[in-house]
Design an enzyme around this catalytic site. Structure first.
Site, PDB file in Angstrom:
ATOM      1  N   ASP A   7       0.881  -1.171   0.000  1.00  0.00           N
ATOM      2  CA  ASP A   7       0.000   0.000   0.000  1.00  0.00           C
ATOM      3  C   ASP A   7       0.915   1.217   0.000  1.00  0.00           C
ATOM      4  OD1 ASP A   7      -2.301   1.641   0.228  1.00  0.00           O
ATOM      5  OD2 ASP A   7      -2.003   1.755   2.395  1.00  0.00           O
ATOM      6  N   GLU A  66      -1.347  -1.439  -4.978  1.00  0.00           N
ATOM      7  CA  GLU A  66      -2.556  -0.674  -5.280  1.00  0.00           C
ATOM      8  C   GLU A  66      -2.278   0.308  -6.411  1.00  0.00           C
ATOM      9  OE1 GLU A  66      -5.907   1.150  -2.459  1.00  0.00           O
ATOM     10  OE2 GLU A  66      -4.024   2.252  -2.330  1.00  0.00           O
ATOM     11  N   ASP A 138      -2.477   1.076   7.415  1.00  0.00           N
ATOM     12  CA  ASP A 138      -1.695   0.915   6.183  1.00  0.00           C
ATOM     13  C   ASP A 138      -1.265  -0.536   5.989  1.00  0.00           C
ATOM     14  OD1 ASP A 138      -1.464   3.763   5.195  1.00  0.00           O
ATOM     15  OD2 ASP A 138      -0.642   3.983   7.212  1.00  0.00           O
TER      16      ASP A 138
END
Length: 171
Positions: A7, A66, A138
Site C-alpha cells: 500500500d 494498489e 496501512d
C-alpha cells in the site's frame, strides 16, 4: 506461494506478506515503512530499500500493489505515483512480476463491497487471517491487496489449468 502486498505512500508505505496454500491463506508479516519528514528523494530511497529488504528476506513469489487513484490534490497523487514507482522497481529488480489492483477491487475482494470503509477492511483482514488484533491501517490495506491478489490469481490459475507459480512465473 508467498505474496507481498504494498500500500504505497510517500510518508508511510504499508506492507503485508501472506502465504497461499491452495485455497488457504496464512499471515506471515505486516508493517509499515516509515520515511519521516526528509526530502522526497530520500523518502523514496527508504521505500525502495525497505521493499528490497522485504523481498530479499521473505522471498515472495508474487508482488501486488494498489493502483494510483486521483484524489483532490494533484501533488499528493504525483508523490503517491513516485512511491509506487520505486516499490515496483524494487520488485522488478528482484525478478518479480507486478500485479496492480484498483482500490474498489481490493475492497470488493476482501469485504464484499467496493465502497467499504477502512475500518471494515481492517476487520475483515483480521478475521480472514485470524489475527489477534486489528492491524495498523496501512498494513491492513497492504494485507488486503495481498489477499485480493491471492483470490484473483487462484481463480485465474484454476481457469487456465495452471498448477503452480515459481518466482512470478507460471507452470
Amino acid at each position: 506461494m508467498i505474496i507481498l502486498g504494498i500500500d504505497p505512500g510517500s510518508r508511510i508505505t504499508g506492507f503485508g506478506i501472506i502465504k497461499r496454500n491452495g485455497q488457504k491463506i496464512e499471515y506471515v508479516v505486516s508493517g509499515c515503512i516509515r520515511t519521516g519528514d526528509g526530502e522526497l528523494p530520500e523518502r523514496l530511497k527508504k521505500i525502495f530499500d525497505g521493499v528490497t529488504e522485504l523481498i530479499q528476506t521473505y522471498q515472495p513469489d508474487q508482488f501486488a500493489i494498489e493502483q494510483v487513484f486521483m484524489g483532490k490534490n494533484a501533488d499528493s497523487a504525483l508523490k503517491l505515483g513516485q512511491a509506487r514507482g520505486v516499490a515496483i522497481v524494487a520488485a522488478v529488480n528482484n525478478g518479480l512480476s507486478v500485479a496492480e489492483y484498483a482500490p474498489r477491487s481490493i475492497k470488493q475482494a476482501v469485504v464484499g463491497k467496493g465502497g467499504a470503509l477502512k475500518e471494515q477492511v481492517q476487520h475483515m483482514v483480521q478475521y480472514l487471517l485470524q489475527l489477534p488484533g486489528k492491524p495498523q491501517a496501512d498494513a491492513a490495506d497492504a494485507l488486503a491487496i495481498a489477499i485480493c491478489h491471492a483470490h484473483t490469481s487462484a481463480g485465474l490459475a484454476a481457469q487456465a489449468g495452471i498448477t503452480g507459480v515459481s518466482r512470478g512465473r507460471m507452470r
